[in-house]
Design an enzyme around this catalytic site. Structure first.
Site, short mmCIF file in Angstrom:
data_model
loop_
_atom_site.label_atom_id
_atom_site.label_comp_id
_atom_site.label_asym_id
_atom_site.label_seq_id
_atom_site.Cartn_x
_atom_site.Cartn_y
_atom_site.Cartn_z
N THR A 17 -39.47 117.49 -16.22
CA THR A 17 -39.29 116.39 -17.07
C THR A 17 -38.09 116.42 -18.11
OG1 THR A 17 -41.88 115.91 -16.93
CG2 THR A 17 -40.37 115.12 -19.08
N HIS A 28 -35.06 115.55 -16.23
CA HIS A 28 -34.83 114.34 -15.94
C HIS A 28 -34.20 113.55 -17.18
CE1 HIS A 28 -37.13 113.88 -12.23
NE2 HIS A 28 -38.12 114.46 -12.67
#
Lengths: 349, 349, 349, 349
Positions: free
Chosen positions: D40, D43
């Site tokens: 994450t 990202h």
């Protein structure tokens, strides 16, 4: 305000003037519209050995309640003044293993309303906001209060799927009667119910029992006859009586499920573990309180849809000050469940 | 052929010449390579009340077996001559409710090899093809035979997920010892084991118990100390002793799971149902036989991967004709499990 | 005897004289009283790609049946001449992993009546005794036959507990309509049902749907409105339509359960796995056939108690020789389900 | 204090001086000893479409952490200054349906640390006391921080019982590798693992995969060969790649269980629902976050017993200020998981 107190370590109770509860930051103050009497309250009233060991007078007792929120603590965001609410009775710690794994109904640090802290046989009560359950305003207050004990029946009965199953409810006190209603609403097939009291067996029939049975007769034989010799798929044990427990397990089919709520006061003499559980390949589940809050959602659905009508079980409605009459009705077995109203009988039927 | 018979309704057994079994259309004939002795066989040998009520002499007994298929009935399509097999002991009806709902281990019309019909303490046995379990040819015959009692432990232990759980095994007979090995292989966290026999507790440690405990000491205290006061997540009850059962339930955490295989010979005096099951919110499962055949698939995986080594439990290997020595070793507690070989000790270790 | 045959690899069927079936040793011969038409039979009749790939003409098809046993094979002990029976359509091997672990409904070697072997659109059929299900003689034959497809609905709906749950049934063909009846009998709370056909939505209401919804409208919005923004607890997918599947998952609450029976003929283009299953923490169960025989026991209980009335779904009753009319009624959507009677309309309503 | 910030709506991040967090009444202040980098975080760093839609710069990100409590808010009673802790990343509301029914991991009002509020790539962080998890002081801080992503693997893998089962893990990123370690510790039988990256497949073998397989080869064939044509009992899907998902379901046995954590970025084109789920009778479970806090208890047991060694997965240890190197190592695929240390590399290995 006025409240029904266990004033001293002795049988009985008194209506007394007590201080108005002050809600803490995370609590709400509820103006009680109705409160229903539980078997636990009878133990406290009678001052039996359990009550003597657990209750610390003086205190207001009672724990089944419904009313309006009239004040909220400064940290409360999920409940508003004016909400019409009931309350879960178990105040749980939130950090023990059980609380942190979705089993707060068996919290290791539980505090119980009306047992470990001040109860609801009074005009007002303060409870944590996280214990509040919001009701449909149209729900009569005695039904709203009775959701708490009804929830015990829901927890017991919904521990397995009852749809199409043959079910035996041993013990037709209020919670047993509720369980019968649940089994009926859930689409159970044959619903057997046992008790010694003919009035209760009649109520059992009203709630949906297809076979109310006197527990002094050959219950096991009757059940085997109706079930092709198999026995019931599910036992819901509500009595706590050793002989009923024995009957229940004998009537359970091989591979059946037993959900146990009743408490044998003095343990079980001579429990046939080998035949009742081991050889039978039975699964047994012990029921304590209500799942927080899965049971309450289920309860709401049963009550809201009218699939279970709790009304026949609440046989009497009295003002709070007539609490002694209420307790006597219950002790004499003349009432199933009694509702008390601290602020008038509005909503009674 | 030769077979060990219960010849008369009295203690003991004899090696006798008996007729060669003839397989029915749906049966296979197995030449026994090894057979292991079960506690049930000791009951039959000693001719205790259970044996007197169930066994009909004269008959060959024994039910834990491994061997080669030497003949198949005319309807048999799933087993071939030459297959190296073990056998499930429960011959089930296939049409009772339990059989038709995936619970044939509690078939209402079960017939048990070596109890209700001729057993495997012999050179040959005929069993239904549907009871046959095919083994890897490399598996030593005593291990192949011991899969049957190991399966009881698998059924008991795999009734819930043991991975990361704290587990208590009460009773370190062969099946309890197997269960310890299973808990270890399944990645249990703390594995407690109780017994009174120090040799068995030593074997418990060999099988993977992290805390072998003398059941005459304060087992519950020891377990609470190690588990932060919680108790064990899972109880695997293998003893059938009322005091061990009581200890086990007291050591079980709130919301725990108990899997019960042990049989109290005379029921349970004074079982504390309220505290052991109801308040605790416990789930209890009674274990009978092996799931047919999920347990056998699991058993194979444990044994084939070597994750559980059954060898330490099979402490003696004897020719069939020395069966009396075998029974005496077990009765004196000098053997954990004994393997008998009707056709030579090939494959013993 | 006469039978409705797929005579050649082409659309349509013919009524022909075919040989009387001879029951094998483990089979019984049934004189058909009624047979109901399944969607699968329409595929065979129309000779669609699936039928072309699976069916080997010439053969009698049809698989939903009820009738009397008129002859039993020499090995049959569990069924008698005169028994009034239905039949499970899956003939299973009994020895694959699935069969040996209680999952024979997904047997790897299954043979299906009326698909892989001769069917029941005829005067008689022979089936294995182990596939026979005994009925109450009072059950009308069309209902007895329709227990087979009703069983698909039971398997789908009973994969989770529906009592008090909000349920969505996507697709109101006969099996979807049955599922609605089951959800109603099981004490579901709100029962949503979607279809494009107003007649079917009307039948949905008859069967107990509280909210029949046109699937071309904003079904998800309507469901969220009724369920406080949560969505349904349970999705029963009966349509196989990609857009209905998408709607169904969007209407499913976080943590919900989806039971899938419908078959998308060409797979699912663009399935939103992340939002429909992963983020949602959903549980999804694929339904094939009926659990053998748990589903049949449940089916019997629903039908015997009258809790689900299958009658409104069986909209037409015709003699076997009018099979073409029957197929046309179904193809035109004028019939929900049609019953055919090879030996007279006795028991039709 | 210093913190790694997403300063603007663009790729990259900067180390900046940010205000010291002030714990609210129910929060604690943690001095970070180690923080590990999640997919994450990549990202967010890369500023991909998901990040653009969710993240509101400027903010400190990062959410996998371990450190010491240095201050507690006035209402905090369950955590003390000096406690060595990790933190659950989901801050949940406590009153939505999911939170009130033991499913707070899918709370409808969740706020995620480092995504929806300030994160832990910094010297200090304030988090609610109820999100704190206490660690054994002996646990190295990078392992303590990595318990959070390891918990995702635990939640995925422990959704069913892995003991004795054949398991396929599709995708050998850090969480897939963790899952392999869990399957191994749980006593799985064959453990298949697929990926395209040979280094990851080598790590898979280190973690316990018995069959690391290149997903560009005929994975399904290889799995069927090893499993007697059955396929795996359990699929743990960690990749989110449509082709891996398709392979995984094709390799799943009839009646198998699939636990899905991977997120297909653009949905699934052409998912074969009929064959992958319906006909197969499969059960599929979507995994979001960690069960609060059952997963953490399981995680602790895996790590504390050393049954799963997380060390091989944490391939690099760097001071916080070298965060750019860390991100580049991960983006280039040269690191499995990187730990950052804001206050020195104490406890790195």
């Amino acid at each position: 305000m006025r409240g029904v107190m266990k004033a001293a370590a002795a049988p009985g109770a008194v209506l007394a003037e007590v201080p108005m509860p002050q809600p803490a930051r995370n609590e709400v103050l509820i103006r009680i519209r109705a409160t229903t009497i539980c078997g636990t309250d009878l133990h406290i009233y009678k001052w039996d050995p359990w009550a003597q060991s657990r209750i610390r007078p003086p205190m207001v007792f009672g724990h089944e309640l419904a009313g309006e929120v009239v004040e909220v603590g400064s940290d409360v965001t999920t409940v508003q003044v004016g909400d019409y609410v009931s309350a879960e009775t178990h105040i749980v710690c939130g950090y023990c293993y059980q609380c942190r794994t979705g089993a707060s109904h068996i919290c290791r640090n539980v505090e119980i309303i009306g047992v470990d802290r001040s109860g609801c046989f009074a005009e007002y009560i303060a409870v944590p906001a996280s214990n509040v359950w919001k009701n449909d305003p149209a729900l009569p207050p005695a039904l709203a209060a009775a959701q708490e004990p009804f929830g015990n029946a829901v927890h017991t009965a919904m521990a397995t799927n009852l749809t199409t199953r043959n079910v035996l409810v041993t013990g037709c006190g209020p919670i047993g009667l509720f369980a019968i209603g649940i089994a009926h609403a859930a689409g159970a097939h044959h619903i057997f119910a046992t008790d010694v009291n003919p009035n209760r067996l009649e109520l059992a029939r009203t709630m949906g029992a297809t076979h109310p049975l006197n527990s002094q007769e050959d219950v096991v034989r009757s059940i085997l006859d109706v079930t092709d010799g198999e026995g019931v798929d599910v036992l819901l044990e509500m009595s706590g009586h050793p002989s009923a427990i024995d009957q229940g397990f004998r009537a359970l089919r091989y591979g059946g499920f037993a959900s146990l709520l009743g408490l044998p006061p003095n343990g079980l003499p001579d429990f046939d573990l080998a035949n009742h559980i081991v050889f039978k390949g039975a699964t047994v589940y012990g029921v304590s309180g209500r799942k927080m809050f899965e049971t309450w959602y289920q309860t709401r659905a049963f009550v809201a849809t009218g699939k279970v009508d709790l009304r026949p079980i609440i046989t009497h409605h009295l003002p709070l000050e007539e609490f002694e009459t209420a307790f006597e009705l219950m002790l004499k077995g003349e009432a199933a469940k009694v509702a008390l109203y601290p602020h008038g009988l509005d909503g009674a039927w």
